[in-house]
Each structure stands twice: as structure tokens, then as C-alpha cells.
Design a protein around this motif. Structure first.
Motif, PDB file in Angstrom:
ATOM      1  N   VAL A 197       0.874  -1.214   0.153  1.00  0.00           N
ATOM      2  CA  VAL A 197       0.090  -0.067   0.063  1.00  0.00           C
ATOM      3  C   VAL A 197       1.007   1.228  -0.071  1.00  0.00           C
ATOM      4  CG1 VAL A 197      -1.768   1.278   1.426  1.00  0.00           C
ATOM      5  CG2 VAL A 197      -1.805  -1.224   1.202  1.00  0.00           C
ATOM      6  N   GLY A 198       0.673   2.100  -0.989  1.00  0.00           N
ATOM      7  CA  GLY A 198       1.341   3.361  -1.111  1.00  0.00           C
ATOM      8  C   GLY A 198       2.566   3.261  -1.878  1.00  0.00           C
ATOM      9  N   SER A 199       3.030   2.011  -2.382  1.00  0.00           N
ATOM     10  CA  SER A 199       4.101   1.770  -3.239  1.00  0.00           C
ATOM     11  C   SER A 199       3.593   1.777  -4.736  1.00  0.00           C
ATOM     12  CB  SER A 199       4.695   0.408  -3.102  1.00  0.00           C
ATOM     13  OG  SER A 199       3.947  -0.611  -3.388  1.00  0.00           O
ATOM     14  N   PRO A 200       4.558   1.625  -5.680  1.00  0.00           N
ATOM     15  CA  PRO A 200       3.972   1.413  -7.072  1.00  0.00           C
ATOM     16  C   PRO A 200       3.237   0.297  -7.442  1.00  0.00           C
ATOM     17  CG  PRO A 200       6.125   2.446  -7.194  1.00  0.00           C
ATOM     18  CD  PRO A 200       5.638   2.014  -5.791  1.00  0.00           C
ATOM     19  N   ASP A 201       3.521  -1.164  -6.554  1.00  0.00           N
ATOM     20  CA  ASP A 201       2.924  -2.308  -6.865  1.00  0.00           C
ATOM     21  C   ASP A 201       1.448  -2.126  -6.474  1.00  0.00           C
ATOM     22  OD1 ASP A 201       5.505  -3.266  -6.807  1.00  0.00           O
ATOM     23  OD2 ASP A 201       5.355  -4.234  -5.140  1.00  0.00           O
ATOM     24  N   GLN A 202       1.011  -1.245  -5.750  1.00  0.00           N
ATOM     25  CA  GLN A 202      -0.529  -0.914  -5.314  1.00  0.00           C
ATOM     26  C   GLN A 202      -1.460  -0.700  -6.621  1.00  0.00           C
ATOM     27  OE1 GLN A 202      -1.630   1.788  -2.355  1.00  0.00           O
ATOM     28  NE2 GLN A 202      -3.714   1.296  -2.445  1.00  0.00           N
ATOM     29  N   ALA A 203      -0.572   0.030  -7.508  1.00  0.00           N
ATOM     30  CA  ALA A 203      -1.483  -0.002  -8.779  1.00  0.00           C
ATOM     31  C   ALA A 203      -1.638  -1.400  -9.584  1.00  0.00           C
ATOM     32  CB  ALA A 203      -0.850   1.072  -9.745  1.00  0.00           C
ATOM     33  N   LYS A 204      -1.071  -2.065  -9.242  1.00  0.00           N
ATOM     34  CA  LYS A 204      -1.075  -3.451 -10.060  1.00  0.00           C
ATOM     35  C   LYS A 204      -1.959  -4.371  -9.465  1.00  0.00           C
ATOM     36  CE  LYS A 204       2.602  -2.346 -12.686  1.00  0.00           C
ATOM     37  NZ  LYS A 204       3.886  -3.175 -12.464  1.00  0.00           N
ATOM     38  N   LEU A 205      -2.627  -3.958  -8.405  1.00  0.00           N
ATOM     39  CA  LEU A 205      -3.630  -4.774  -7.640  1.00  0.00           C
ATOM     40  C   LEU A 205      -4.969  -4.904  -8.173  1.00  0.00           C
ATOM     41  CD1 LEU A 205      -2.864  -4.405  -3.804  1.00  0.00           C
ATOM     42  CD2 LEU A 205      -1.924  -6.401  -5.313  1.00  0.00           C
ATOM     43  N   ILE A 206      -5.199  -5.985  -8.853  1.00  0.00           N
ATOM     44  CA  ILE A 206      -6.626  -5.965  -9.305  1.00  0.00           C
ATOM     45  C   ILE A 206      -7.608  -5.731  -8.451  1.00  0.00           C
ATOM     46  CG2 ILE A 206      -8.215  -7.550 -10.622  1.00  0.00           C
ATOM     47  CD1 ILE A 206      -6.047  -8.246 -12.363  1.00  0.00           C
ATOM     48  N   ALA A 207      -7.171  -7.148  -7.128  1.00  0.00           N
ATOM     49  CA  ALA A 207      -7.864  -7.237  -6.014  1.00  0.00           C
ATOM     50  C   ALA A 207      -7.139  -8.111  -5.200  1.00  0.00           C
ATOM     51  CB  ALA A 207      -9.396  -7.714  -6.275  1.00  0.00           C
ATOM     52  N   VAL A 208      -7.635  -8.105  -3.896  1.00  0.00           N
ATOM     53  CA  VAL A 208      -7.162  -9.152  -2.744  1.00  0.00           C
ATOM     54  C   VAL A 208      -8.182  -9.960  -2.396  1.00  0.00           C
ATOM     55  CG1 VAL A 208      -6.028  -9.116  -0.681  1.00  0.00           C
ATOM     56  CG2 VAL A 208      -5.271  -7.480  -2.186  1.00  0.00           C
ATOM     57  N   HIS A 209      -8.023 -11.295  -2.488  1.00  0.00           N
ATOM     58  CA  HIS A 209      -8.948 -12.226  -2.011  1.00  0.00           C
ATOM     59  C   HIS A 209      -8.296 -12.885  -0.896  1.00  0.00           C
ATOM     60  CE1 HIS A 209     -10.925 -12.815  -5.935  1.00  0.00           C
ATOM     61  NE2 HIS A 209     -10.977 -11.822  -5.776  1.00  0.00           N
ATOM     62  N   ALA A 210      -8.264 -12.032   0.526  1.00  0.00           N
ATOM     63  CA  ALA A 210      -7.471 -12.607   1.505  1.00  0.00           C
ATOM     64  C   ALA A 210      -8.645 -13.411   2.584  1.00  0.00           C
ATOM     65  CB  ALA A 210      -6.954 -11.615   2.205  1.00  0.00           C
ATOM     66  N   ILE A 211      -8.821 -14.701   2.601  1.00  0.00           N
ATOM     67  CA  ILE A 211     -10.053 -15.094   3.160  1.00  0.00           C
ATOM     68  C   ILE A 211      -9.528 -15.930   4.322  1.00  0.00           C
ATOM     69  CG2 ILE A 211     -11.837 -16.970   2.524  1.00  0.00           C
ATOM     70  CD1 ILE A 211     -11.826 -14.636   0.420  1.00  0.00           C
ATOM     71  N   GLY A 212     -10.572 -16.160   5.369  1.00  0.00           N
ATOM     72  CA  GLY A 212     -10.495 -16.793   6.660  1.00  0.00           C
ATOM     73  C   GLY A 212      -9.403 -16.296   7.631  1.00  0.00           C
ATOM     74  N   PHE A 213      -9.244 -15.007   7.550  1.00  0.00           N
ATOM     75  CA  PHE A 213      -8.295 -14.166   8.488  1.00  0.00           C
ATOM     76  C   PHE A 213      -9.087 -13.110   8.748  1.00  0.00           C
ATOM     77  CE2 PHE A 213      -5.209 -12.052  10.320  1.00  0.00           C
ATOM     78  CZ  PHE A 213      -4.037 -12.808  10.984  1.00  0.00           C
ATOM     79  N   PRO A 214      -9.529 -12.614  10.014  1.00  0.00           N
ATOM     80  CA  PRO A 214     -10.343 -11.533  10.061  1.00  0.00           C
ATOM     81  C   PRO A 214      -9.573 -10.275  10.107  1.00  0.00           C
ATOM     82  CG  PRO A 214      -9.835 -12.400  12.323  1.00  0.00           C
ATOM     83  CD  PRO A 214      -9.398 -13.372  11.219  1.00  0.00           C
TER      84      PRO A 214
END
Length: 394
Positions: A203-220
Motif C-alpha cells: 500500500v502506497g508503493s507502485p505495486d499497489q497500482a497493479k492490484l486487481i483485487a485481494v482475496h484474503a479469506i479466513g483471517f479477520p
């Protein structure tokens, strides 16, 4: 005990959770406050031996038979073949949950049947729409989790674990990404590692612009009421939204989370994230589940009410989902449509069972991703198309 958890509950993987509920973006078990982490060597992720799934790996763990048998309400069956995308236009990057039985606090870099099994159940089907990348990492092991739950102390090297995850991500970004969009996927310990990656490096890096989405399941993880964000990202509200987070913890509709459950735990006005993946794709409330014919450690296949020879089973119209909330929790409620005249089995596996007793606070954690696998893949497809459309100048 943990091995019985994995086998006796028809488990795919175990969460790396302590008896104390985690905060929104903490690892599930606390690291010892005064312990010094020993030195370690970094892994070279240019070496294909350090990947489970990679387009350049000859023995790719994701290149497997994913054929499923659909069992209709009248008991008739049909075969659902699986075809990977011929020319996928975006990527998927996966961090797997706690599965290692290695007798050390951190696992080694040699995958066993547990790693191969969980990739088959939670990730390989995404190959219908994206290129697949799944690094091996020196995760906290099941035996270490047991020791920590008993003693409150951990000897696992958290720095080494995170170094593997971020080194593999950086290697992918530097050598494979080449401007492509990527869906970041994980479950349980893997989802916790993703939250760490987002907070510390993405978050806040150039990589963030490449994130289509995050599917982070089963961890609140919890929503900041001031920003509407969780783990630094907005929470997905539709399949047309990109750069956002999808998360849920599943429980039977008849057995909501007890007050002491760590899964879906809210904190005052900081509510836990619950996305219904069916609703995000605009497909009503029917889950497109892909359940394993035979769970790891079981000597006999699960009886779904009809003969099945394929690795996976799907039960059209039998399972539905809705996000529910009470004063303490937010969760994905799973309803099972039962009919005495229906030849299909009236239940599905997924509970954690010890000595014949269901551990209610775990819900259906063990099959979180199986329950919604078809929906999650369709969601990734929709999100990928939306991200690509946004890259095209008008």
C-alpha cells in the motif's frame, strides 16, 4: 491433536490462530516480545524449486486434474471439465495457509502432500482466468502452532517467514509482472501474510497500482470507520470495483459464531470485513462450491449421495450464502438446502471435530474457499476485466 484436527475434520488446512482474538492486521499468534530472531539465508526465487506453481516450472503443482462431478437435486450427475486459460491476461499470486507437519517451528522448503493438496483445493482453479504463482515459504508449522497454544510462547522465526513471502513477491514483480494486473490470494496464515505485505510493502508503493483485487479469506481484518478501508484497501462492493479487498469467515447459518470465536470478530465500531462473493458477482445467493471428493488423510471418499470418480464435486443449488452480523461478529452464513426426497447427502464436511465434538468457534474455516471457489474465480475474472478496461485510455 492438530493432526487429528486436519484429518478428522476432512480438513484442507489449519488456521494459524491462537485462543486470543487477533487485532485487525496482526499475525494470529503473538510473537515473543523479547526474543531475538536468529539469522537466516534468503531464498532465491529465480530458482523454480522454490515455487509450487509458476508458469516456468516443469512440475507445476497447479497443472493437475480439476474435473468435477455435478450432482443435481434429482441425483443425476454430469461431468464439469476444467480448461485453463489459453492466454491469460492477468496473474494470480497465492500464499497458502498453515499446513506443514515439519517437526520444526518453521517449515523447510520441501513441499509435502499437504502443500500440494491445499493448492489443488484453494488456488489451481483460478487458472481458468489467470497465470498462477504460488511460492513455497518457511511458514509457521502445525506443531509449532500446537506448542504455542499450549505454552503461549513461539520459537518460529517470523522475520524469515515474512522474508520468503516478500522476496517471492518482489521476484515476481521484477521478473514476471511486466505491467500486468494481479489478484493477491491467500487463506488463514496466508491471508495474514497478505495483510502484512499490504501494510509493510505494497500500500502506497507502485505495486499497489497493479492490484486487481485481494482475496484474503479466513483471517479477520477490520474496517476503519473513518476511512472505510481494511488493511489499507477499500472493501469490495461489486465485481466492477478494483484495487479492493475481499474477505469472509464462514459459519453454518444454524450455528453462528459464539462470542469467543476469533473468526469474524468485530471491535466496537470497527466491524470485521464480510464480503459475499456470490453477491459481488451479481449471481443471487447460490454458492458454486467445489468440494473435494476425498479429503486429505481420509481412507474413503466423502459420500455426497451419488457415485463420483472425479477429484471434485459440485452441488448445484444446494448451498447459499449471506453476510450476517450481531453485536460481536460479522460472518458469511452458509445455508444448506435439504430435502428428504433429494438423493444428495444432506450435509457437507468442514467442521473442526475433536473426539466427536464440533468446535463451534472455528465454523467452516476448513472449507472457506471450497464453498465459494467457483464464485471467487468468476469474481477474479470480472475484476480482471474491469482493471484491464481501466488501463485503456479513452
Amino acid at each position: 491433536m492438530l493432526k487429528k484436527l486436519l484429518i478428522g475434520a476432512a480438513a484442507l488446512a489449519l488456521s494459524s490462530c491462537s485462543k486470543d482474538a487477533p487485532k485487525s492486521n496482526e499475525t494470529p499468534v503473538a510473537e515473543p516480545a523479547a526474543a531475538e530472531t536468529p539469522g537466516f539465508e534468503h531464498n532465491d526465487y529465480a530458482d523454480m524449486a522454490n515455487w509450487l506453481c509458476h508458469p516456468d516450472k516443469a512440475s507445476d503443482a497447479c497443472a493437475i486434474d480439476l474435473t468435477a462431478t455435478a450432482i443435481a437435486a434429482d441425483g443425476t450427475t454430469s461431468i464439469i471439465p476444467f480448461e485453463p486459460a489459453a492466454t491469460p491476461e492477468f496473474d494470480c499470486f497465492y500464499i497458502y495457509p498453515t499446513v506443514s507437519f515439519d517437526p520444526t517451528p518453521n517449515s523447510d522448503m520441501t513441499p509435502g502432500p499437504e502443500e500440494l493438496n491445499v493448492v489443488a483445493n484453494q488456488f489451481a482453479r483460478y487458472g481458468e482466468t489467470c497465470r498462477l504463482f504460488a511460492p513455497i515459504y518457511r511458514q509457521r508449522t502445525l506443531l509449532e502452532l500446537r506448542a504455542q497454544m499450549m505454552t503461549g510462547q513461539s520459537t518460529a522465526n517470523a522475520e524469515m517467514r515474512y522474508a520468503d513471502v516478500i522476496d517471492s513477491w518482489n521476484s515476481y514483480m521484477e521478473n514476471q509482472n511486466k505491467g500486468r494486473g494481479v489478484v493477491l490470494i491467500g487463506h488463514s496464515q496466508g491471508a495474514g501474510m497478505i495483510y502484512d505485505m499490504l501494510n509493510a510493502d505494497i500500500v502506497g508503493s507502485p505495486d499497489q497500482a497493479k492490484l486487481i483485487a485481494v482475496h484474503a479469506i479466513g483471517f479477520p481484518t477490520r474496517i476503519d470507520p473513518a476511512t472505510g478501508k481494511a488493511a489499507g484497501l477499500p472493501v469490495c462492493k461489486s465485481g466492477a470495483e478494483t484495487g479492493c479487498l475481499v474477505n469472509f469467515e464462514s459459519f453454518r447459518a444454524t450455528n453462528p459464531p459464539p462470542a469467543d470465536s476469533r473468526f469474524g470478530l468485530a471491535d466496537g465500531d470497527h466491524r470485521a470485513v464480510c464480503n459475499n462473493p456470490v453477491a459481488l458477482t451479481g449471481e443471487g445467493n447460490a454458492l458454486n462450491a467445489f468440494m473435494p471428493r476425498q479429503s486429505l488423510g481420509r481412507t474413503e471418499p466423502t459420500d455426497y449421495g451419488a457415485p463420483v470418480e472425479t477429484p471434485f464435486v459440485t452441488l448445484p443449488g444446494m448451498l447459499t450464502a449471506s453476510c450476517e452480523a450481531n453485536d460481536t461478529h460479522d460472518w458469511l452464513a452458509i445455508s444448506i438446502k435439504t430435502d428428504p426426497a433429494d438423493p444428495r447427502a444432506d450435509d457437507i464436511p468442514g467442521d473442526v471435530i475433536i473426539n466427536g465434538e464440533i468446535l463451534a468457534d472455528w465454523g467452516l474455516h476448513l472449507v472457506d474457499m471450497n464453498l465459494a471457489m467457483g464464485n471467487l474465480v468468476e469474481l477474479a475474472k470480472t475484476e480482471g476485466a474491469a482493471w484491464q478496461a481501466a488501463q485503456t485510455p479513452e
